[in-house]
Write a protein that holds these residues in place. Structure first.
Motif, PDB file in Angstrom:
ATOM      1  N   UNK A   1      52.593  26.913  53.783  1.00  0.00           N
ATOM      2  CA  UNK A   1      52.714  28.278  54.286  1.00  0.00           C
ATOM      3  C   UNK A   1      53.411  29.157  53.251  1.00  0.00           C
ATOM      4  N   UNK A   2      52.765  30.244  52.899  1.00  0.00           N
ATOM      5  CA  UNK A   2      53.396  31.195  51.976  1.00  0.00           C
ATOM      6  C   UNK A   2      53.593  32.501  52.715  1.00  0.00           C
ATOM      7  N   UNK A   3      54.837  32.879  52.929  1.00  0.00           N
ATOM      8  CA  UNK A   3      55.052  34.077  53.737  1.00  0.00           C
ATOM      9  C   UNK A   3      55.465  35.287  52.913  1.00  0.00           C
ATOM     10  N   UNK A   4      55.806  35.060  51.642  1.00  0.00           N
ATOM     11  CA  UNK A   4      56.224  36.197  50.816  1.00  0.00           C
ATOM     12  C   UNK A   4      55.098  36.587  49.852  1.00  0.00           C
ATOM     13  N   UNK A   5      54.516  37.782  50.034  1.00  0.00           N
ATOM     14  CA  UNK A   5      53.404  38.184  49.173  1.00  0.00           C
ATOM     15  C   UNK A   5      53.775  38.219  47.686  1.00  0.00           C
TER      16      UNK A   5
ATOM     17  N   UNK B   1      40.832  40.555  44.690  1.00  0.00           N
ATOM     18  CA  UNK B   1      41.753  41.622  45.080  1.00  0.00           C
ATOM     19  C   UNK B   1      42.744  41.154  46.138  1.00  0.00           C
ATOM     20  N   UNK B   2      43.480  42.098  46.711  1.00  0.00           N
ATOM     21  CA  UNK B   2      44.588  41.729  47.586  1.00  0.00           C
ATOM     22  C   UNK B   2      44.110  41.037  48.873  1.00  0.00           C
ATOM     23  N   UNK B   3      42.923  41.376  49.338  1.00  0.00           N
ATOM     24  CA  UNK B   3      42.422  40.705  50.545  1.00  0.00           C
ATOM     25  C   UNK B   3      42.094  39.245  50.221  1.00  0.00           C
ATOM     26  N   UNK B   4      41.560  39.029  49.010  1.00  0.00           N
ATOM     27  CA  UNK B   4      41.294  37.647  48.584  1.00  0.00           C
ATOM     28  C   UNK B   4      42.585  36.843  48.544  1.00  0.00           C
TER      29      UNK B   4
ATOM     30  N   UNK C   1      47.063  27.171  53.896  1.00  0.00           N
ATOM     31  CA  UNK C   1      47.606  26.748  55.178  1.00  0.00           C
ATOM     32  C   UNK C   1      46.630  25.787  55.875  1.00  0.00           C
ATOM     33  N   UNK C   2      45.357  26.178  55.793  1.00  0.00           N
ATOM     34  CA  UNK C   2      44.326  25.428  56.492  1.00  0.00           C
ATOM     35  C   UNK C   2      44.115  24.029  55.900  1.00  0.00           C
TER      36      UNK C   2
ATOM     37  N   UNK D   1      45.874  32.497  50.851  1.00  0.00           N
ATOM     38  CA  UNK D   1      47.035  32.088  51.638  1.00  0.00           C
ATOM     39  C   UNK D   1      46.577  31.300  52.868  1.00  0.00           C
ATOM     40  N   UNK D   2      45.524  31.825  53.504  1.00  0.00           N
ATOM     41  CA  UNK D   2      45.000  31.165  54.694  1.00  0.00           C
ATOM     42  C   UNK D   2      44.423  29.785  54.337  1.00  0.00           C
TER      43      UNK D   2
ATOM     44  N   UNK E   1      45.108  37.194  50.428  1.00  0.00           N
ATOM     45  CA  UNK E   1      45.434  36.816  51.806  1.00  0.00           C
ATOM     46  C   UNK E   1      44.562  35.647  52.264  1.00  0.00           C
ATOM     47  N   UNK E   2      43.326  35.654  51.812  1.00  0.00           N
ATOM     48  CA  UNK E   2      42.430  34.565  52.210  1.00  0.00           C
ATOM     49  C   UNK E   2      42.815  33.252  51.534  1.00  0.00           C
TER      50      UNK E   2
END
Lengths: 85, 336, 390
Positions: A59-63, A41-44, A53-54, A49-50, A46-47
């Motif tokens: 870096x992805x800044x546009x959802x 889902x959407x929280x995944x 980066x890690x 994305x993290x 975001x994870x």
């Protein structure tokens, strides 16, 4: 590429805490989100994305952009290859 | 006014209390030699069967959701959907709060994990329980130290008494975290035998007497009790519920700091310390309430260091949290 | 019998009292701008109150040596203003305090961990203010309230839910007055939290506009005094109805059909014994995120039909004040009713492509306001709706 795909699968399992999933369960071509495939889902998102980066310094800044890239493990791997610094 | 009954309970604690009679099989002496009483946790795969939902739940949320669902489980394994859900936590998702804070400070506000942020908010286990049940009704979380549990119970009672709802799930949970333990240790709090505890206690409150464990007759939040007053407050509690002070068969006490107040109560009432089994945490009075309702429904009571078969009629629960928050609750069992 | 709103107190980036806030709202002057006080690497606009904790403590006449969280300080100022106006005297009356907050003493916890990280002496007392209830306890001690206090923490609907409990307490427990609302400070925790969710707009937020791209955070406090008896005061308005519902859809997002918001608004109408056509204005939650505004508009359309009542989001002036927004917006609603004036939104140009709804964009005086609704939605699917009326 194959190495990257396998590595990504493991990172996704670890970061998203998919405790009952093994890398072999993930079809790299299958959709990650929605009812089919892994059903993330959407929280995944975001994870992931993290995670990018890690581990890959990307870096992805546009959802909206993220949505296309995160279609499958393969598509993420392709994006990493194309954008790796 | 409508009476409020406890229809079912569920308890995760440092004792063998979850889906088990173990705690009451034989008297459990207080645990010594440690200042941390960690909860005995169930296999969460069996309590929260949806792996997809479970994977993002922190320790506190798993405890809170597990007792909530267990408390609502019907004989056929399905869940009763309550009219309302009230939750209580003194500290909320402290572990995730701390993880996220460290993430901010140690990583210079980069590489932020949204899951930690989401789970840090106080209303996560109440919200997650609602989500798992597909429950669209009232859903509120109280976070006020030693008043959290009593606030949630008060809200539920007010709504049942006003005929707004017929039943409500009330759950209180808090967790041990290393930082809170350490901070309290530096303050010297764990000296003199104090023990940090954790757990989750759920209650289904109902306007229906049939099949209930006992009546929840009163929940009182007291503020700044002056020395010498607490025993009087207990007597007032009895009087305002149609009882004499001598009708209170047992007071279960959970005292954090105020030894004088506890002494005052034990001088006038028969007491048993409930905190010895659950440790100290913000919503520990939930354990006291669980124990009281179990004693009344099982028809047992502490005598010496034994459980004795005897049907008590009323049990009061006295709790004090860090010398700020004082509360009283009253349970009654009609034996007619 | 419904509860009277006999006093209000508001503190936001627009001003430190209700009068300053109202003046700014009438002038459509936003409090949102660049952060100057809070130290963070994120360069986002926010509704920041420029006074430091020390300055706030001095204004409140507090001992500067003692430690107060920003949450407690903001709450004290707003609650004191409301109590002064209503003439609430806890020495002579039975008074309860109910506060909603999402972060509690987070600003002090941040200080503790920062000091620790930098190898400085981290003061333990900073962590003692961490939990949500600590801020309410400090407020109660300052305000002299002893009879009852509690704290609600349901993220962004915290103070709206607090107002519901206030009414229930007035009904059943013989309180003369309930001081109720919410308080939340800006802090690095929430700025980073919402950054991690990728829902902070880098520019001024644009609720209900097609180009909206997230919310701006803000800080402040809003408190009401609710009483059964007005005791000679002319109340601002009455609390006519309320409801809380759970969207039960997702941890952070609201469902596409707005089921939770729809149920909350519908429930509030039922509690008030009113019909959708009776609502003269809706103070929307309207955060400016893609998800919230569409979902809320969908729910309003389901409830009100094709023609929505006038509505706006005042978050373009305050930013999203999280646990405080229900209290702040309730105070705004009280002032709108008293002055018979609708405060519009601004930054609206193009309706959403999925659903064309248009918020008010001009100040409307002599608006004929009798009954208005205020929405607050939070994480965990926690959605609440309040109805105030003359």
């Amino acid at each position: 590429m194959d190495n990257l795909v396998e590595q990504l699968k493991q990172q996704i399992i670890d970061e998203l805490n998919l405790e009952e999933t093994t890398p072999a369960d993930i079809d790299p071509a299958a959709p990650l989100f929605g009812d089919k495939g892994l059903g993330l889902d959407s929280i995944d998102a975001l994870e992931i994305t993290m995670l990018l980066e890690k581990y890959y310094n990307i870096k992805i800044s546009d959802p909206k952009q993220a949505k296309e890239i995160y279609a499958s493990v393969n598509s993420i791997a392709e994006f990493i290859k194309a954008n790796k610094n | 006014m409508k009476k409020v009954y406890i229809a079912s309970t569920s308890c995760i604690s440092p004792q063998d209390s979850f889906r088990s009679n173990g705690f009451f099989d034989e008297w459990k002496p207080a645990l010594t030699g440690t200042d941390q009483l960690h909860a005995i946790e169930p296999d969460y795969k069996s309590t929260i069967t949806d792996a997809g939902k479970r994977r993002r739940m922190a320790h506190l949320i798993k405890m809170g959701v597990s007792t909530s669902l267990d408390c609502l489980t019907l004989a056929d394994g399905s869940y009763l959907i309550p009219d309302a859900i009230m939750s209580a936590t003194a500290m909320g998702g402290l572990e995730d709060t701390e993880k996220f804070l460290r993430c901010i400070i140690d990583n210079g506000e980069e590489l932020l994990n949204p899951s930690n942020f989401i789970q840090s908010t106080g209303n996560t286990f109440g919200g997650q329980t609602g989500l798992l049940l597909g429950h669209h009704g009232y859903n509120v979380t109280y976070a006020h130290g030693g008043y959290s549990m009593e606030s949630a119970l008060t809200d539920a009672m007010l709504q049942i008494q006003a005929n707004e709802i017929n039943n409500a799930l009330v759950t209180g949970a808090d967790e041990i975290t290393a930082t809170e333990y350490e901070v309290m240790r530096k303050m010297g709090f764990w000296r003199s035998g104090r023990q940090m505890g954790e757990g989750s206690n759920s209650f289904l409150l109902n306007s229906e007497k049939n099949g209930s464990l006992c009546e929840l007759a009163a929940v009182n939040i007291l503020h700044e009790t002056t020395p010498g007053q607490i025993a009087n407050s207990l007597e007032d509690l009895a009087n305002s519920n149609g009882l004499k002070a001598t009708d209170i068969d047992l007071v279960l006490t959970g005292c954090d700091c105020d030894k004088a107040a506890e002494k005052e109560i034990s001088a006038r009432f028969p007491v048993t310390d409930y905190k010895q089994w659950c440790g100290q945490y913000g919503t520990k009075s939930g354990f006291g309430l669980w124990l009281g309702s179990q004693l009344l429904s099982r028809g047992i009571a502490p005598k010496g260091n034994q459980w004795e078969q005897t049907q008590l009629k009323s049990i009061a629960i006295y709790s004090e949290y860090r010398q700020n928050d004082y509360t009283l609750m009253l349970l009654k069992k009609d034996t007619d | 019998m419904s509860a009277h709103v006999t006093g209000i107190g508001v503190l936001s980036s627009m001003g430190l009292n209700a009068a300053e806030n109202w003046e700014s709202l009438l002038a459509k002057r936003t409090g949102i701008g660049p952060l100057t006080r809070l130290q963070t690497r994120h360069n986002v606009p926010a509704g920041e109150i420029k006074q430091t904790n020390e300055e706030l403590a001095e204004m409140l006449g507090l001992d500067s040596k003692r430690t107060y969280s920003r949450t407690a300080l903001l709450g004290m100022m707003a609650a004191k203003e409301a109590m002064n106006e209503a003439g609430t005297d806890p020495k002579k009356m039975k008074v309860a305090l109910i506060s909603g907050t999402s972060v509690g003493g987070m600003d002090l916890s941040e200080q503790y961990f920062t000091d620790q990280h930098e190898g400085k002496r981290a003061r333990l007392r900073n962590l003692f203010e961490h939990d949500c209830g600590a801020s309410t306890l400090r407020m109660a001690n300052y305000l002299g309230i002893k009879d009852f206090m509690t704290t609600i923490s349901t993220a962004c609907s915290s103070s709206a839910n607090a107002i519901m409990l206030a009414d229930r307490l007035l009904n059943c427990q013989g309180f003369d007055a309930v001081v109720v609302g919410g308080t939340d400070p800006l802090c690095r925790f929430t700025i980073n939290g919402f950054t991690s969710l990728m829902i902070l707009d880098q520019e001024q937020c644009r609720p209900f506009d097609d180009s909206r791209n997230g919310l701006n955070l803000g800080e402040g406090a809003g408190f009401l005094v609710l009483q059964r008896e007005a005791n000679g005061h002319t109340p601002y308005c009455d609390l006519l109805g309320y409801a809380n519902a759970n969207d039960a859809f997702h941890q952070t997002a609201t469902s596409a059909n707005g089921e939770g918001p729809y149920l909350a608004m519908k429930g509030a109408l039922e509690k008030a014994g009113l019909q959708p056509k009776d609502i003269d204005y809706v103070n929307a939650h309207g955060t400016g995120t893609g998800n919230n505004d569409l979902s809320e508009s969908t729910a309003m359309s389901r409830l009100f039909g094709e023609k929505l009542p006038p509505f706006s989001s005042t978050k373009v002036y305050t930013g999203h004040t999280l646990g405080a927004c229900g209290g702040i917006e309730a105070a705004f609603c009280a002032m709108m009713l008293k002055n018979d004036t609708i405060i519009p939104t601004f930054n609206f140009k193009t309706p959403m492509h999925e659903l064309e709804v248009r918020p008010e964009t001009e100040v409307k005086t002599n608006a004929g306001l009798k009954t208005i609704m205020s929405n607050s939605f939070g994480f965990g699917g926690n959605v609440s709706s309040l109805i105030f009326g003359k």
